[in-house]
Motif scaffolding. Structure first.
Motif, PDB file in Angstrom:
ATOM      1  N   SER A   5       0.825  -1.210   0.000  1.00 34.95           N
ATOM      2  CA  SER A   5       0.000   0.000   0.000  1.00 34.95           C
ATOM      3  C   SER A   5       0.858   1.258   0.000  1.00 34.95           C
ATOM      4  O   SER A   5       0.476   2.278  -0.569  1.00 34.95           O
ATOM      5  CB  SER A   5      -0.973  -0.001   1.182  1.00 34.95           C
ATOM      6  OG  SER A   5      -0.287  -0.120   2.398  1.00 34.95           O
ATOM      7  N   ALA A   6       2.042   1.202   0.611  1.00 34.64           N
ATOM      8  CA  ALA A   6       2.942   2.357   0.608  1.00 34.64           C
ATOM      9  C   ALA A   6       3.413   2.692  -0.798  1.00 34.64           C
ATOM     10  O   ALA A   6       3.696   3.848  -1.106  1.00 34.64           O
ATOM     11  CB  ALA A   6       4.147   2.093   1.513  1.00 34.64           C
ATOM     12  N   PHE A   7       3.480   1.665  -1.662  1.00 36.91           N
ATOM     13  CA  PHE A   7       3.919   1.888  -3.030  1.00 36.91           C
ATOM     14  C   PHE A   7       2.761   2.081  -4.005  1.00 36.91           C
ATOM     15  O   PHE A   7       2.983   2.312  -5.183  1.00 36.91           O
ATOM     16  CB  PHE A   7       4.847   0.766  -3.488  1.00 36.91           C
ATOM     17  CG  PHE A   7       6.219   0.867  -2.890  1.00 36.91           C
ATOM     18  CD1 PHE A   7       7.086   1.880  -3.262  1.00 36.91           C
ATOM     19  CD2 PHE A   7       6.639  -0.033  -1.923  1.00 36.91           C
ATOM     20  CE1 PHE A   7       8.354   1.985  -2.707  1.00 36.91           C
ATOM     21  CE2 PHE A   7       7.902   0.063  -1.360  1.00 36.91           C
ATOM     22  CZ  PHE A   7       8.760   1.078  -1.757  1.00 36.91           C
ATOM     23  N   GLN A  22       5.773  13.542  -0.374  1.00 34.75           N
ATOM     24  CA  GLN A  22       6.485  13.073  -1.553  1.00 34.75           C
ATOM     25  C   GLN A  22       7.309  14.217  -2.150  1.00 34.75           C
ATOM     26  O   GLN A  22       6.877  15.377  -2.166  1.00 34.75           O
ATOM     27  CB  GLN A  22       5.498  12.542  -2.590  1.00 34.75           C
ATOM     28  CG  GLN A  22       6.157  11.816  -3.735  1.00 34.75           C
ATOM     29  CD  GLN A  22       5.172  10.995  -4.545  1.00 34.75           C
ATOM     30  OE1 GLN A  22       3.978  11.265  -4.554  1.00 34.75           O
ATOM     31  NE2 GLN A  22       5.673   9.988  -5.231  1.00 34.75           N
ATOM     32  N   ILE A  23       8.483  13.888  -2.626  1.00 38.73           N
ATOM     33  CA  ILE A  23       9.379  14.854  -3.262  1.00 38.73           C
ATOM     34  C   ILE A  23       8.951  15.029  -4.716  1.00 38.73           C
ATOM     35  O   ILE A  23       8.682  14.049  -5.416  1.00 38.73           O
ATOM     36  CB  ILE A  23      10.830  14.367  -3.155  1.00 38.73           C
ATOM     37  CG1 ILE A  23      11.246  14.307  -1.669  1.00 38.73           C
ATOM     38  CG2 ILE A  23      11.769  15.261  -3.952  1.00 38.73           C
ATOM     39  CD1 ILE A  23      12.512  13.536  -1.413  1.00 38.73           C
ATOM     40  N   ARG A  24       8.880  16.300  -5.155  1.00 43.59           N
ATOM     41  CA  ARG A  24       8.389  16.610  -6.502  1.00 43.59           C
ATOM     42  C   ARG A  24       9.467  17.353  -7.310  1.00 43.59           C
ATOM     43  O   ARG A  24      10.366  17.969  -6.735  1.00 43.59           O
ATOM     44  CB  ARG A  24       7.131  17.466  -6.394  1.00 43.59           C
ATOM     45  CG  ARG A  24       6.005  16.772  -5.646  1.00 43.59           C
ATOM     46  CD  ARG A  24       4.729  17.577  -5.696  1.00 43.59           C
ATOM     47  NE  ARG A  24       4.750  18.752  -4.845  1.00 43.59           N
ATOM     48  CZ  ARG A  24       4.253  18.797  -3.609  1.00 43.59           C
ATOM     49  NH1 ARG A  24       3.710  17.728  -3.068  1.00 43.59           N
ATOM     50  NH2 ARG A  24       4.298  19.905  -2.915  1.00 43.59           N
ATOM     51  N   ILE A  62      15.119   9.607  -7.274  1.00 42.69           N
ATOM     52  CA  ILE A  62      14.301   9.307  -6.089  1.00 42.69           C
ATOM     53  C   ILE A  62      12.923   8.804  -6.529  1.00 42.69           C
ATOM     54  O   ILE A  62      12.403   7.822  -5.997  1.00 42.69           O
ATOM     55  CB  ILE A  62      14.181  10.550  -5.182  1.00 42.69           C
ATOM     56  CG1 ILE A  62      15.521  10.828  -4.487  1.00 42.69           C
ATOM     57  CG2 ILE A  62      13.061  10.379  -4.150  1.00 42.69           C
ATOM     58  CD1 ILE A  62      15.588  12.165  -3.770  1.00 42.69           C
ATOM     59  N   GLY A  63      12.339   9.471  -7.524  1.00 39.92           N
ATOM     60  CA  GLY A  63      11.047   9.043  -8.052  1.00 39.92           C
ATOM     61  C   GLY A  63      11.104   7.666  -8.693  1.00 39.92           C
ATOM     62  O   GLY A  63      10.200   6.843  -8.506  1.00 39.92           O
ATOM     63  N   ARG A  73      11.413   7.857   0.126  1.00 43.26           N
ATOM     64  CA  ARG A  73      12.125   9.030   0.634  1.00 43.26           C
ATOM     65  C   ARG A  73      11.151  10.190   0.740  1.00 43.26           C
ATOM     66  O   ARG A  73      10.487  10.550  -0.229  1.00 43.26           O
ATOM     67  CB  ARG A  73      13.288   9.410  -0.269  1.00 43.26           C
ATOM     68  CG  ARG A  73      14.199  10.439   0.391  1.00 43.26           C
ATOM     69  CD  ARG A  73      15.627  10.235  -0.045  1.00 43.26           C
ATOM     70  NE  ARG A  73      16.548  10.929   0.828  1.00 43.26           N
ATOM     71  CZ  ARG A  73      17.279  10.331   1.753  1.00 43.26           C
ATOM     72  NH1 ARG A  73      17.190   9.042   1.936  1.00 43.26           N
ATOM     73  NH2 ARG A  73      18.114  11.021   2.489  1.00 43.26           N
ATOM     74  N   TRP A  74      11.062  10.752   1.942  1.00 50.88           N
ATOM     75  CA  TRP A  74      10.147  11.846   2.213  1.00 50.88           C
ATOM     76  C   TRP A  74      10.873  13.189   2.184  1.00 50.88           C
ATOM     77  O   TRP A  74      11.978  13.323   2.715  1.00 50.88           O
ATOM     78  CB  TRP A  74       9.532  11.701   3.601  1.00 50.88           C
ATOM     79  CG  TRP A  74       8.490  10.648   3.745  1.00 50.88           C
ATOM     80  CD1 TRP A  74       7.141  10.806   3.614  1.00 50.88           C
ATOM     81  CD2 TRP A  74       8.682   9.269   4.091  1.00 50.88           C
ATOM     82  NE1 TRP A  74       6.487   9.609   3.847  1.00 50.88           N
ATOM     83  CE2 TRP A  74       7.417   8.653   4.140  1.00 50.88           C
ATOM     84  CE3 TRP A  74       9.811   8.487   4.351  1.00 50.88           C
ATOM     85  CZ2 TRP A  74       7.238   7.315   4.442  1.00 50.88           C
ATOM     86  CZ3 TRP A  74       9.643   7.152   4.659  1.00 50.88           C
ATOM     87  CH2 TRP A  74       8.366   6.568   4.698  1.00 50.88           C
ATOM     88  N   GLY A  75      10.229  14.185   1.605  1.00 50.29           N
ATOM     89  CA  GLY A  75      10.679  15.555   1.737  1.00 50.29           C
ATOM     90  C   GLY A  75      10.158  16.100   3.062  1.00 50.29           C
ATOM     91  O   GLY A  75       8.991  15.876   3.422  1.00 50.29           O
TER      92      GLY A  75
END
Length: 195
Positions: A5-7, A22-24, A62-63, A73-75
């Motif tokens: 579920s995390a993915f 999420q990093i954008r 990262i994406g 990886r969290w921002g």
């Protein structure tokens, strides 16, 4: 929650002061401040970025790692400001072994404020109690006192030194391993009244 579920939908985490999201691609300028800072990158194992294109490529990677289910990886942002201060998360995920490695970086202007301890605590809680990790590892340069202090504060145990395991800037460097088990993390929470 599970690793599956995390993915399927990137999990957002919140703490008292922070939001981990999420990093954008449009975070590149904020990340460039970190990745181009020689002091912030001193123990990172990569040369500082000299162009924002390098940072954009890092964000793209990262994406891709997330899409390939290799890393989360969290921002890190403040709750009332969406500007990236740093990042943290899991890589070298081994769902079959219930194992991951953690890593992090933070803008130098925010060092010494407890931000990374707060962010990493949220990530570890999520990893152990939502994703089902049994063990989380961290590998650092032992002379990085800030990182060592953070890991010890979070309950990690120093487990040993692998001599000359990492090649960087023309020489071999030792890697120092720290580990944290789910039972240790949950016992820490109970001792502090959080569990």
């Amino acid at each position: 929650m599970s690793i599956e579920s995390a993915f399927s939908q990137f999990p957002t985490l919140t703490t008292e002061r922070l939001r981990l999201r999420q990093i954008r691609p449009n975070d590149a300028e904020s990340f460039f401040e970190i990745f181009s800072d020689e002091e912030a990158m001193r123990y990172y194992g990569h040369e500082p970025h000299t162009s924002i294109e390098e940072t954009r490529a890092r964000i793209q990677r990262i994406g891709e790692q997330y899409e390939q289910r290799e890393a989360l990886r969290w921002g890190i942002t403040l709750k009332d400001d969406n500007t990236i201060l740093g990042s943290c998360g899991f890589h070298h995920l081994r769902a079959d072994f219930k194992l991951a490695e953690t890593g992090y970086e933070l803008k130098r202007s925010h060092w010494g404020q407890g931000i990374m301890a707060e962010a990493e605590a949220a990530v570890l809680e999520y990893g152990f109690n939502e994703l089902g990790f049994h063990r989380v590892e961290a590998i650092i340069d032992i002379v990085n006192g800030r990182s060592k202090g953070l890991l010890l504060k979070l309950g990690f145990t120093y487990e040993g030194n692998l001599r000359q395991r990492f090649y960087f800037q023309g020489g071999f460097e030792d890697e120092h391993f720290f580990g944290l088990l789910k039972e240790e993390w949950n016992a820490r929470d109970r001792a502090t009244g959080k569990g």
